[in-house]
Every structure is written in C-alpha cells, then in structure tokens.
Write an enzyme that holds these catalytic residues in place. Sequence first.
Site, PDB file in Angstrom:
ATOM      1  N   CYS A  50      83.213   0.419 -46.395  1.00 51.14           N
ATOM      2  CA  CYS A  50      83.190   0.795 -44.981  1.00 51.14           C
ATOM      3  C   CYS A  50      81.785   1.171 -44.507  1.00 51.14           C
ATOM      4  O   CYS A  50      81.556   1.260 -43.301  1.00 51.14           O
ATOM      5  CB  CYS A  50      84.161   1.938 -44.717  1.00 51.14           C
ATOM      6  SG  CYS A  50      83.720   3.491 -45.547  1.00 51.14           S
ATOM      7  N   ASN A  51      80.861   1.402 -45.404  1.00 55.79           N
ATOM      8  CA  ASN A  51      79.515   1.775 -44.951  1.00 55.79           C
ATOM      9  C   ASN A  51      78.392   0.961 -45.586  1.00 55.79           C
ATOM     10  O   ASN A  51      77.238   1.341 -45.492  1.00 55.79           O
ATOM     11  CB  ASN A  51      79.257   3.271 -45.165  1.00 55.79           C
ATOM     12  CG  ASN A  51      79.482   3.714 -46.594  1.00 55.79           C
ATOM     13  OD1 ASN A  51      78.890   3.170 -47.509  1.00 55.79           O
ATOM     14  ND2 ASN A  51      80.342   4.688 -46.790  1.00 55.79           N
ATOM     15  N   SER A 109      76.049   7.506 -50.420  1.00 52.03           N
ATOM     16  CA  SER A 109      77.295   7.399 -49.663  1.00 52.03           C
ATOM     17  C   SER A 109      77.198   8.099 -48.316  1.00 52.03           C
ATOM     18  O   SER A 109      76.374   9.002 -48.122  1.00 52.03           O
ATOM     19  CB  SER A 109      78.458   8.008 -50.454  1.00 52.03           C
ATOM     20  OG  SER A 109      78.718   7.268 -51.614  1.00 52.03           O
TER      21      SER A 109
END
Length: 428
Positions: A50-51, A109
């Site tokens: 997602c990132n 992250s």
Amino acid sequence: MSYLVVGISHRSGDISVLERVALDPDAATKLAVAVQHSPAVSESAVLATCNRTEVYACVDRFHAGMDEVTAILSDITGVPLLDLAEHLYVHFEEGAVAHLFQVAGGLDSMVVGESQILGQLKETLRIGQDLETIGSALNALFQHALRTGKRARAETGIDSAGRSVVTAGLEAVGGFEGRRALIVGAGSMASLAAQTLLNGGAASVTIANRNHDRAVALTERIGGTAIPLAGVPDALAEADLVVSCTGARGVVLTEEMIRNAADGRPLGVLDVALPRDVEPGAARIPGVTLITLADLAGTAGGSAHDVDEVRRIVAEEGGAFEATRRAASVAPTVVALRAMASELVDSELARLDRRLPGLDEHQRHEVARTIRRVVDKVLHTPTVRVKELAADPGGPTYADALRELFALDPATVDAVTAPKTTTGGESA
C-alpha cells in the site's frame, strides 16, 4: 551480476503518485516476468504494497538495467516515463542491499516498525520462486533480508506496540472498542483489520466483498458476519466505523453513499486501499472523520532507541551479507587457478613419461607426488590469503590480481560457476 532497486514509495511521492503506480497481483506478476525477460536482467522480483512499488533485479550493466526496468514499469503502470522519473529512487549494489534490509526492519514503512512488511516480503519471494524470476542471487538477498527483519523484532522493541497501518488508522479515527464496524474487502489488509477489531473489543464486525465467498471464508476463519457488496449501503447505515481496503481501481464508497449513511451522526472512515476506495469529498461531510494512507505517513512505531538499534542491526547484517558475497566472488578464481595448475602437472607428467619411459610404477608415483606437493605448497599461501582478504571491501581486487599474475582466462573463471544445461538448452 549486480543488485538494482528501482521504486516509488510514500517517501518519494504522495498518495496521488502511489495510486498511479499501484499494482494488483496480476500486474505485479506481469511486471516481474517482463523485467526478468529484458536483456540486461537475469532475475527480478516486485514488492507491491500500500505504500511502495519496487522492482528488485540482478543486472549485468547498471545503466542498461535501469533503463530497461524503468521503461517496463512505465509501460505496465501506464505512467509516462517523465512523470515517473520525478519520483523514482534507484539503489545499486550495496545501496540496494541496505535499502531492502531497512525495508525488512520496518525502518522504511509508513508506520515505522510495523511487522506486516515481513509477510509481504515472504510473499514476494514465494511468487518470484514460483514464477522462476528469482534465482540464487535474489533468493540469497531476500532470505537474508527476512533474517534481518526477524532479528530486528526479536532483539529490539521496534514493534512492541504491535502497530500497523490498520491499527494506526483505527486509532486516528477515534479507536474501535465498542464500535460497530464494517470492513469492505476480504484480502490481507481486511483480515488484519478484522483481527484487530475483534481482538480489540469492537461490538460487531461485518465484512463485505465483491466475491461473497471470500468474505464468508474470512468470517469463518476469524469471525464476524459476511454480506455481499450490494449490502454495503444498508450496512453503512448501521455502522459507526468503516474500514475500506479493496483492490478496486475506482471509487467503492462514494461521497453520496457516506452522506446518506452518516446523516449527521459521527462516523469514522478509514481508507487504507491503494488506489483509494473512498471519494475524497466524504471528508467534508459533517460528523465524518476520514483517514487515508496519506494521513498516516511517518507514524511512529518503536522508540528512538529501538530505531537506532534496528539501524545498527541493519548495518551489521548488511556488512555480513557483503562479506559473504565477496568471498563467493573470489571462489571461482581459486578453483580456476587450481584447475590450471592440475592441468599443467598432468601435462608435465605425460611429457616425463615420453622422455623417461623406463621409470617403474613406484618411481612414477613418487615423482608425481613430489611435483603435486610442490605446486600445492606454492599455491597454498596465495589461495588462502585471497579467501581471507575477500571479507574486506577490496577483497575482489586480490582475485583480479591472481587472474593477472597467473594469466587465467576470464571465460574459464566464469565457467566454474556457470549453470550447466540440458540437451534442450534449459538450466539443469
């Protein structure tokens, strides 16, 4: 072959950029295969979360490899190369190793220290192995990265809070204890959300998905109630907390749907999908709190001390990995040198037999033994020293020196570790 990383993450582009390069599983597979088939690349893997969207490759030339990877990334995502270039980062060799180890350790992250990335790395490795785009070099890199990530979490408190993108997001929308939750989606992020909500004391959890069977399977494994996607409007009206995490390419929850469901009452909406599931205008609805991935960037996990400790572990493991690589790089030279010496001894012994045919078996054996012992003693010190020195950053240059001093054919050295082929031409 050298390691190369080309990627875009929350650090190099905002959510609108990440949406444009987001890959579903099929697209990620297509990208990995296309990259591996390009001329300058021998192995490839795609890490799509997602990132981040990252391509890991083994290349024989930096510029050619980078050009090929970026061109294929542009083609598959549909994002023009000039638009991509503004946000791409590139890491090569030691930089590529350090980057992956930082990712595995949770330092890169969106929520620092989250452990979900380890599962995503394992899945990337598994898929690459199944596709046969990952060979021995990338396998060694990813295995060591996983080891680094596990060590970081075992030896520090980097993930002691147990935070993930989901937990950080749920905290941002006001918590979840006692709330009636609706989850839209049934993938890994939905599974994490359901577990977090049920373990954290949510009053109820309803899971909706386009494929109703997947929603049912998730509730049977974790708990909650499954409904078809068509039931979302009614479920929205009953919920006071929504988590949307589908893999859809367009809006799933429109501003109108949320406005009708909220009707002025408090409603927390967490959108952790990429591309976004929730129409941005929903944030303007009275009573609605909308949190997206963009709002979660830089969320802290472990303490500053834990982060420093993980950095130390990453540096230590990176050094160990590079030392192993350097040692492996000199091995073919040592093998080729000893093979050349053995051939020379055999040649001279054959010459001796022709010149002195009267030697008996015992004499021939003693002469051969003496010659081989002399050659072994001459080669012992340089071969032992080159292995010892290989652990140093300049180690491979000693192997280069051996090749020059003994006039070793580079093709012969390469052949020592070249893969054998079957009669059909495929790697055995």
